[in-house]
Design a protein around this motif. Structure first.
Motif, PDB file in Angstrom:
ATOM      1  N   GLN A   9       0.879  -1.202   0.013  1.00 23.48           N
ATOM      2  CA  GLN A   9       0.050   0.015   0.122  1.00 23.48           C
ATOM      3  C   GLN A   9       0.831   1.368   0.039  1.00 23.48           C
ATOM      4  O   GLN A   9       0.370   2.376  -0.733  1.00 23.48           O
ATOM      5  N   GLU A  10       1.865   1.214   0.613  1.00 22.96           N
ATOM      6  CA  GLU A  10       2.807   2.147   0.821  1.00 22.96           C
ATOM      7  C   GLU A  10       4.142   1.962   0.599  1.00 22.96           C
ATOM      8  O   GLU A  10       4.457   0.691   0.809  1.00 22.96           O
TER       9      GLU A  10
ATOM     10  N   VAL B 613      -7.903  -2.459   1.587  1.00 21.80           N
ATOM     11  CA  VAL B 613      -7.065  -2.211   2.757  1.00 21.80           C
ATOM     12  C   VAL B 613      -6.660  -3.775   3.021  1.00 21.80           C
ATOM     13  O   VAL B 613      -7.444  -4.357   3.317  1.00 21.80           O
ATOM     14  N   SER B 614      -5.343  -3.898   3.038  1.00 20.64           N
ATOM     15  CA  SER B 614      -4.789  -5.364   3.380  1.00 20.64           C
ATOM     16  C   SER B 614      -4.886  -5.401   4.982  1.00 20.64           C
ATOM     17  O   SER B 614      -5.443  -4.615   5.702  1.00 20.64           O
ATOM     18  N   SER B 616      -2.728  -6.110   6.581  1.00 22.57           N
ATOM     19  CA  SER B 616      -1.340  -5.689   6.931  1.00 22.57           C
ATOM     20  C   SER B 616      -1.230  -4.720   8.263  1.00 22.57           C
ATOM     21  O   SER B 616      -2.256  -3.660   8.258  1.00 22.57           O
ATOM     22  N   PRO B 617      -0.510  -4.734   9.423  1.00 24.84           N
ATOM     23  CA  PRO B 617      -0.491  -4.038  10.400  1.00 24.84           C
ATOM     24  C   PRO B 617       0.053  -2.409  10.117  1.00 24.84           C
ATOM     25  O   PRO B 617      -0.185  -1.454  10.719  1.00 24.84           O
ATOM     26  N   THR B 618       0.493  -2.484   8.760  1.00 20.77           N
ATOM     27  CA  THR B 618       1.118  -1.384   8.222  1.00 20.77           C
ATOM     28  C   THR B 618      -0.036  -0.529   8.069  1.00 20.77           C
ATOM     29  O   THR B 618      -0.055   1.047   8.105  1.00 20.77           O
ATOM     30  N   HIS B 621      -0.485   1.461  11.035  1.00 24.86           N
ATOM     31  CA  HIS B 621       0.513   2.397  11.233  1.00 24.86           C
ATOM     32  C   HIS B 621       0.259   3.595  10.428  1.00 24.86           C
ATOM     33  O   HIS B 621       0.574   4.843  10.684  1.00 24.86           O
ATOM     34  N   ALA B 622      -0.231   3.318   9.206  1.00 24.16           N
ATOM     35  CA  ALA B 622      -0.419   4.532   8.469  1.00 24.16           C
ATOM     36  C   ALA B 622      -1.571   5.312   9.000  1.00 24.16           C
ATOM     37  O   ALA B 622      -1.414   6.464   8.748  1.00 24.16           O
TER      38      ALA B 622
END
Lengths: 97, 1000
Positions: A9-10, B613-614, B616-618, B621-622
């Motif tokens: 995503q980023e 949105v996955s 992912s814990p990112t 974070h985001a």
């Protein structure tokens, strides 16, 4: 596979992929690192292990014509390294030969 | 006495009248007197008269006192010294003659007394020497008058009850001459009068003696009265002092208040060069508060200093008092001796009076014993012996500013009073008995010593405390230089930014290591493993609080403050978000950044949440960077749904593919793909582990069951997902290497496996194991294993080494329990698969291969032994299985390996490459050990022929090892030798042999 399915995503997600992998890090001041990435954060602070640092020292030879420089390379190794994020220019997986 | 006194009075009156009337007639006398004033022989008697004898003069001439007093012949109300004795009379007469203007002198004295403000009228008694003990010597200058009085009048006056008067009794003649001798010049008249007086005194001695007894008695009464009076005065004094103290304190406080700001360096300095925000209107209320606090600090400091001064003063005074006491005791002793001597003499001279005296003393004793004295007096007398009230440390600090001279008189008064008390006590004691005072003196001395030590200790303590406090103040002052550079709103602003960086959707996960480490620490310290140290907010956000603070205090309260602040900020942000929810606010928002300039993380005003949105814990974070993203939790849920959807689609695709053609070759996973999948797997595993951690305690039965039902469903779904993503079920031929192998190629993939293995059931693990065995030669650690057969230390070798270690440590360890529980059928099946699909010789040359083979062989051996023992009932292998194991697999393996037996040793391979003898390969024993273990397990299952083959094949290696081990050739340490022998024995023991049997 598209990036969404990959969970990319980023930009940081790409770095995340390299966790516990060997990475190549380019730093300001003509320095380069290769090491195993253990952790990173939003400031691009990095923790690397088994690091080899390569320092490019550009010497202007006296008397030599302009633009004629020699580059000395100094290397050093470190077990574990904390890299402050403000010096990081680039983080990438090492080029596979 | 009455007639005697009267006579004297008359005499004096005469003198006075004469003086007043005959200024001219008295001229020659005056002249004579005047001449003496300037001479060397002048002994200051004039001064004494002027200063000290005022009272006498006053009384004598009736200037100040009421006349009626003089004629109070009963004498009960009259102080002793006012009663003129002949000697006194004569002396006063002389004094009269000497002093040109006695009235003026007395007036002077009086006026001087009145001028002194500290001399309150009721203090006069103390000052005016009416106390019988005031003649005692003093160390300070203010008692000069008394000293002089003592000098001049000790022989004549009866002020001191013991010494002076007795001398006057003994030697009347010399007494009358006494003052004259000093004078040098006498008028005839004077001499004549003196002679007459002396004669009269001698004549009346007997009478006088008797009278003296009476006087003594009277004096006692008077002393008592005076004492009572003194007590009253003392009380008054105390009151006054306390009052003065109060006023002093008030005085102290008011100047200190005014002084305080002047001593504050910080704000002053700041005011001198004010920072931009220091304008009064922008100053935070805390600034003023701090200033006040500072002042208060200073005030306290001053007060403490004062107290310290007082302490010092107290000590000083005590010292003085001690000294005085010593002097006093000395004096008293002398006086005592003198008195005794005198009494002795007196008794000799006047035996007839002895009876009287005895009677007298008896009477006094009776009075004393029967409590004839006032109880207060009695008490005091008893108390004084031990300690005076002044000497007890905890008395209210009476003189705040001792250094100030205006307070000194009071101080001296106190001392005088004290001394008077002590002297009185002494006096009484001597009357009571001789042994008593000594003991009491000793006691009092000891007491003083104790008190002194105590005082010293207290002072030291106070100084220490003072020092400590001072340091603290210094530190505070130092720090306060930068006070109020920021206003409260500045601070809030910065705090908001900081907090916004801290708040995350999943505080526990973001603070994971600190949380887990803290939990471990707490459990190690035996503290209850409390819930997570996480500050959570209503809508899923929160802040990890890190390790718990052990020390409550400032930090703790700071933590609480931060919590409150964070809560407030988050709530505010949420409110603002609600206000903004209308679309009107978004007009013209395109391309703009959000209101405040968060330079750290600029944010676009218009934020579009993507649906995909996955998990992912990112994500957290985001979104954590912006608290305002309140629906992140929802998005995450959606993301999970999306991921699940994606997985399902993928699965269907796979199924379709396999259904349609049976075998669809696909490109193997790229490294990056593998990494991406690994991240997803890690997310799943972390999620599952977190769920397990969230498990409520089994004691809360209802909750637990509810959770259990729910969680088992959830978890099983997640585990399904996990298993799918491991790609284990994907057909073997889909790609080379198999996707699962690709997944465990990165080191983190290998390290993931034990964590996955904990979650998967045995069936799934068996599938995984089967896949692993089938694709064993595809493993990186097997493929690249030949690279390890080198003595060079390149990075590749090091990386491969660590990969191999990871494989052995993680993958093999996770499949170990599966193999350990495997039945014979599975073992034979897997072994067959291994032999079938892999180049067994190549595998056997790798450490992972050796490890796997050893595992299978030892498991098979265990099963066979169990069969032989009949212990493992339910796992009894069928004869077919046994047959296939022995004949098909083991023999097959043996035959395959037979030509390469020595080459299985890494040291041998290395020696072939490098040309060094394998025994000299560094660390050869360690790297050979797994191979020896493999051979040992191989030997266990081997028949006789096979054993012969083994021994034959390994003969050289064994012999060489044993030789070097026993002879110690090229082996540095005993330990190395023992290891080598142990390795060899491992193999030999499996054959029923021992290295000791080998004769070198």
């Amino acid at each position: 596979m598209d990036s969404a399915a990959n969970g990319i995503q980023e930009p940081f997600d790409l770095i995340r992929l390299s966790l516990s992998e060997r990475v190549f890090v380019k730093l300001r001041g003509d320095r380069e690192l290769t090491g195993v990435l253990h952790a990173y954060d939003g400031h691009m602070n990095l923790i690397l292990s088994d690091v080899e640092e390569t320092i490019m020292i550009v010497d202007q030879v006296e008397g030599a014509p302009e633009g004629h420089t020699t580059v000395n390379i100094a290397k050093r190794k470190m077990e574990m390294l904390f890299v402050r994020g403000d010096g990081v220019i680039l983080v990438s997986p090492p080029s596979r030969t | 006495m009455s007639f005697f006194g009267f006579e004297q009075q008359q005499d004096l009156e005469n003198e006075k009248r004469k003086f007043l009337e005959g200024g001219l007639s008295g001229a020659p006398q005056d002249d004579v007197a005047v001449f003496t004033w300037g001479e060397d022989s002048y002994d200051g008697l004039g001064d004494a008269l002027q200063e000290g004898g005022d009272e006498l003069n006053d009384e004598t001439f009736g200037i100040s006192g009421p006349v009626g007093k003089d004629f109070d012949f009963s004498g009960t109300a009259l102080p002793e010294h006012e009663k003129p004795t002949p000697s006194q009379a004569s002396h006063t007469q002389q004094a009269h003659q000497q002093a040109q203007q006695p009235s003026q002198a007395s007036q002077n004295a009086q006026s001087s007394r009145e001028n002194d403000p500290s001399h309150a009228s009721h203090l006069d008694a103390v000052w005016s020497n009416k106390s019988p003990f005031s003649v005692l010597p003093r160390s300070n200058g203010s008692s000069r008058a008394h000293d002089q009085l003592g000098n001049s009048a000790s022989k004549s006056s009866s002020l001191a009850p013991s010494v002076p008067q007795s001398t006057s009794m003994q030697k009347p003649a010399s007494l009358s001459l006494g003052p004259d001798l000093h004078k040098g010049v006498h008028t005839l008249e004077e001499i004549e009068r003196e002679m007459r007086a002396a004669a009269a005194a001698q004549h009346q001695q007997q009478l006088q003696q008797r009278q003296r007894e009476e006087e003594e008695q009277l004096r006692l009464q008077q002393a008592q009265q005076q004492f009572e009076q003194l007590q009253l005065q003392q009380q008054l004094l105390h009151q006054q002092q306390s009052q003065s103290q109060l006023s002093n304190q008030a005085l102290l406080q008011s100047p200190s208040r005014t002084h305080a700001p002047r001593q504050v360096p910080g704000p002053q300095h700041a005011a001198a060069t004010p920072p931009p925000r220091m304008h009064p209107h922008s100053q935070s209320p805390r600034f003023h508060q701090q200033q006040q606090q500072h002042q208060i600090h200073l005030l306290q400091m001053q007060q403490q200093q004062q107290q310290r001064q007082l302490l010092e003063l107290q000590e000083q005074r005590e010292r003085q008092q001690r000294q005085q006491l010593l002097e006093l005791q000395e004096q008293l002793r002398l006086e005592e001796m003198e008195r005794q001597q005198q009494q002795h003499r007196m008794q000799q001279q006047q035996m007839h009076a002895g009876v009287n005296e005895l009677m007298q003393s008896h009477l006094i004793h009776q009075r004393l014993n029967s409590g004839g004295l006032s109880p207060a007096f009695d008490n005091r007398a008893r108390r004084v012996g031990r300690q005076s009230p002044l000497m007890t440390p905890p008395i209210p600090v009476d003189v705040p500013f001792a250094q100030n001279m205006q307070y000194l008189p009071q101080n001296i008064q106190m001392q005088q009073r004290l001394l008077a008390e002590m002297a009185q006590a002494e006096f009484l004691n001597t009357m009571q008995g001789a042994s008593l005072p000594e003991r009491e003196t000793r006691e009092s001395r000891e007491m003083q010593e104790i008190l002194r030590v105590e005082a010293m200790r207290k002072i030291m303590e106070a100084e220490r405390m003072e020092e400590k406090r001072k340091r603290k103040l210094d530190k505070i002052a130092h720090m306060s230089r930068y006070n109020d550079l920021m206003t409260q709103s500045d601070k809030d602003f910065i705090t908001r930014i900081q907090v916004s960086q801290l708040v995350t959707q999943d505080p526990y996960a973001d603070d994971f290591y600190a949380q887990v480490y803290g939990a471990i620490l707490r459990s190690r310290m035996g503290l209850p493993t409390s819930e997570d140290r996480v500050l959570k907010f209503g809508s899923g956000g929160g802040v990890g609080l890190g390790l718990g603070q052990k020390v409550p205090g400032r930090r703790q309260s700071a933590m609480q403050r931060m919590e409150a602040q964070v809560e407030r900020i988050v709530n505010n942000a949420r409110l603002r978000e609600k206000e903004k929810s209308s679309l009107n606010n978004l007009q013209g928002a395109l391309g703009r950044t959000a209101g405040r300039s968060y330079k750290a993380a600029p944010r676009q005003l218009l934020q579009v949440d993507s649906n995909n949105v996955s998990t992912s814990p990112t994500v957290s974070h985001a979104s954590a960077a912006h608290i305002s993203k309140s629906d992140a939790a929802k998005a995450q849920e959606e993301g999970e749904g999306a991921a699940r959807e994606a997985a399902k689609i993928g699965r269907e695709a796979l199924r379709n593919a396999s259904d349609s053609t049976g075998l669809v070759h696909r490109d193997p996973l790229t490294h990056r793909e593998a990494l991406v999948k690994l991240e997803q797997l890690y997310d799943l595993v972390l999620d599952l582990e977190q769920r397990r951690r969230d498990q409520p305690s089994p004691e809360e039965v209802e909750e637990f069951e509810q959770w259990y039902v729910y969680e088992t469903q959830e978890c099983s779904a997640l585990i399904d997902q996990l298993f799918e993503q491991l790609m284990v079920s994907v057909p073997l031929e889909i790609s080379t290497p198999h996707p699962f192998i690709s997944l465990i190629t990165p080191i983190k993939g290998k390290k993931l496996l034990p964590r996955v293995a904990r979650l998967l059931d045995n069936d799934r693990m068996q599938i995984l194991l089967t896949l692993l065995v089938a694709c064993f030669s595809q493993l990186d650690v097997v493929l690249q294993a030949p690279l390890l057969d080198t003595l060079e230390e390149t990075r590749e070798v090091k990386d491969l080494e660590s990969q191999t270690q990871a494989f052995l440590g993680s993958v093999v360890q996770s499949i170990l329990p599966v193999i350990a529980k495997a039945q014979m059928r599975l073992v034979t099946g897997l072994f067959g698969l291994l032999l079938d699909r892999n180049d067994i010789v190549a595998i056997a040359r790798t450490r992972p291969g050796i490890a796997l083979l050893t595992l299978f062989l030892s498991r098979a051996e265990v099963i066979l032994q169990n069969v032989a023992n009949g212990s493992e009932v339910d796992e009894t292998p069928t004869p077919d299985e046994l047959q296939s194991w022995c004949v098909m697999l083991y023999n097959h393996l043996f035959e395959l390996l037979r030509p390469h037996l020595p080459l299985l040793f890494p040291s041998v391979r290395l020696s072939m490459l490098s040309g060094v003898n394998f025994t000299n390969i560094p660390n050869s024993d360690a790297i050979d050990q797994p191979v020896w273990q493999f051979f040992a397990s191989l030997a266990c299952s081997a028949n006789d022929a096979q054993q012969q083959v083994l021994v034959g094949g390994l003969r050289d290696v064994v012999l060489e090892n044993v030789t070097t081990a026993t002879k110690g050739l090229g082996l540095e340490s005993e330990e190395q030798r023992r290891l080598r022998l142990a390795n060899v024995n491992l193999f030999l023991h499996a054959l029923g042999l021992d290295s000791s049997q080998i004769v070198v």
